[in-house]
Design a protein around this motif. Structure first.
Motif, PDB file in Angstrom:
ATOM      1  N   GLU A 188     -37.225 -46.852  87.106  1.00  0.00           N
ATOM      2  CA  GLU A 188     -35.940 -47.345  87.608  1.00  0.00           C
ATOM      3  C   GLU A 188     -35.907 -48.872  87.568  1.00  0.00           C
ATOM      4  O   GLU A 188     -34.922 -49.473  87.151  1.00  0.00           O
ATOM      5  CB  GLU A 188     -35.719 -46.853  89.035  1.00  0.00           C
ATOM      6  CG  GLU A 188     -34.418 -47.305  89.655  1.00  0.00           C
ATOM      7  CD  GLU A 188     -34.268 -46.812  91.091  1.00  0.00           C
ATOM      8  OE1 GLU A 188     -33.320 -47.279  91.748  1.00  0.00           O
ATOM      9  OE2 GLU A 188     -35.081 -46.008  91.560  1.00  0.00           O
ATOM     10  N   THR A 189     -36.992 -49.499  87.973  1.00  0.00           N
ATOM     11  CA  THR A 189     -37.075 -50.960  87.956  1.00  0.00           C
ATOM     12  C   THR A 189     -36.970 -51.472  86.529  1.00  0.00           C
ATOM     13  O   THR A 189     -36.247 -52.451  86.262  1.00  0.00           O
ATOM     14  CB  THR A 189     -38.391 -51.433  88.592  1.00  0.00           C
ATOM     15  OG1 THR A 189     -38.418 -50.982  89.948  1.00  0.00           O
ATOM     16  CG2 THR A 189     -38.530 -52.944  88.546  1.00  0.00           C
ATOM     17  N   MET A 190     -37.656 -50.827  85.594  1.00  0.00           N
ATOM     18  CA  MET A 190     -37.591 -51.236  84.199  1.00  0.00           C
ATOM     19  C   MET A 190     -36.183 -51.068  83.650  1.00  0.00           C
ATOM     20  O   MET A 190     -35.700 -51.918  82.898  1.00  0.00           O
ATOM     21  CB  MET A 190     -38.568 -50.429  83.349  1.00  0.00           C
ATOM     22  CG  MET A 190     -40.006 -50.832  83.569  1.00  0.00           C
ATOM     23  SD  MET A 190     -41.225 -49.816  82.703  1.00  0.00           S
ATOM     24  CE  MET A 190     -40.478 -49.424  81.157  1.00  0.00           C
ATOM     25  N   ARG A 238     -33.376 -51.302  85.272  1.00  0.00           N
ATOM     26  CA  ARG A 238     -32.509 -52.355  85.816  1.00  0.00           C
ATOM     27  C   ARG A 238     -32.715 -53.683  85.110  1.00  0.00           C
ATOM     28  O   ARG A 238     -31.815 -54.488  85.037  1.00  0.00           O
ATOM     29  CB  ARG A 238     -32.745 -52.520  87.305  1.00  0.00           C
ATOM     30  CG  ARG A 238     -31.954 -51.527  88.137  1.00  0.00           C
ATOM     31  CD  ARG A 238     -32.046 -51.840  89.592  1.00  0.00           C
ATOM     32  NE  ARG A 238     -33.158 -51.012  90.109  1.00  0.00           N
ATOM     33  CZ  ARG A 238     -34.036 -51.397  90.988  1.00  0.00           C
ATOM     34  NH1 ARG A 238     -33.981 -52.602  91.508  1.00  0.00           N
ATOM     35  NH2 ARG A 238     -34.995 -50.604  91.377  1.00  0.00           N
ATOM     36  N   LYS A 239     -33.920 -53.915  84.605  1.00  0.00           N
ATOM     37  CA  LYS A 239     -34.225 -55.190  83.947  1.00  0.00           C
ATOM     38  C   LYS A 239     -33.729 -55.240  82.519  1.00  0.00           C
ATOM     39  O   LYS A 239     -33.675 -56.293  81.919  1.00  0.00           O
ATOM     40  CB  LYS A 239     -35.744 -55.463  83.990  1.00  0.00           C
ATOM     41  CG  LYS A 239     -36.209 -55.768  85.385  1.00  0.00           C
ATOM     42  CD  LYS A 239     -37.659 -56.131  85.401  1.00  0.00           C
ATOM     43  CE  LYS A 239     -38.064 -56.472  86.840  1.00  0.00           C
ATOM     44  NZ  LYS A 239     -39.441 -56.947  86.915  1.00  0.00           N
ATOM     45  N   ASN A 240     -33.388 -54.103  81.963  1.00  0.00           N
ATOM     46  CA  ASN A 240     -32.909 -54.079  80.562  1.00  0.00           C
ATOM     47  C   ASN A 240     -31.462 -54.333  80.489  1.00  0.00           C
ATOM     48  O   ASN A 240     -30.534 -54.190  80.851  1.00  0.00           O
ATOM     49  CB  ASN A 240     -33.244 -52.743  79.889  1.00  0.00           C
ATOM     50  CG  ASN A 240     -34.731 -52.688  79.573  1.00  0.00           C
ATOM     51  OD1 ASN A 240     -35.363 -53.698  79.371  1.00  0.00           O
ATOM     52  ND2 ASN A 240     -35.260 -51.486  79.554  1.00  0.00           N
TER      53      ASN A 240
END
Length: 102
Positions: free
Chosen positions: A96-98, A100-102
Motif C-alpha cells: 500500500e505504501t509503495m 501511494r508513492k507511485n
C-alpha cells in the motif's frame, strides 16, 4: 512429530522473490498470492497434524504424552496462524505504501 513447515513450504516461500511480472501477465498469479497460498498450505499441514493427534487421543490414547502432544500441536497452530496474519498484514501495508508513492 513432523515439522509443518517442511522443505517444500520453505522452497515455495523462498521462490516468491523470484516471481516477476511475466508470471503475473501469464496468469500464474503474483508473489503476494503465492505468499498467501504458501501460508495456507503450511496451516493446512498443521491442521492435519492436529487432526491426526486428536484421532490418537479419541481412540483411547489418553497417556499424558499423547495429550501433551495434542496441546503442543494446537499451540503451534496458534503461533503459525498469528505469524501468517502478521506477515501478510505487514506485506500488504508495504505494498500500500509503495502504491501511494507511485
Amino acid at each position: 512429530m513432523t515439522n509443518p513447515i517442511n522443505s517444500a513450504s520453505l522452497s515455495t516461500l523462498a521462490s516468491l522473490g523470484t516471481m516477476g511480472t511475466n508470471e503475473t501477465r501469464t496468469g500464474k498469479g503474483n508473489w503476494f498470492e503465492a505468499f498467501g497460498e504458501a501460508w495456507g498450505k503450511a496451516l493446512d499441514t498443521q491442521a492435519d497434524q492436529i487432526t491426526n493427534q486428536a484421532d490418537i487421543v479419541s481412540q483411547g490414547g489418553d497417556k499424558p504424552s499423547d495429550i501433551t502432544q495434542l496441546t503442543t500441536e494446537s499451540m503451534r497452530m496458534s503461533f503459525m496462524a498469528n505469524s501468517s496474519h502478521t506477515s501478510i498484514d505487514s506485506v500488504s501495508k508495504a505494498l500500500e505504501t509503495m502504491a501511494r508513492k507511485n
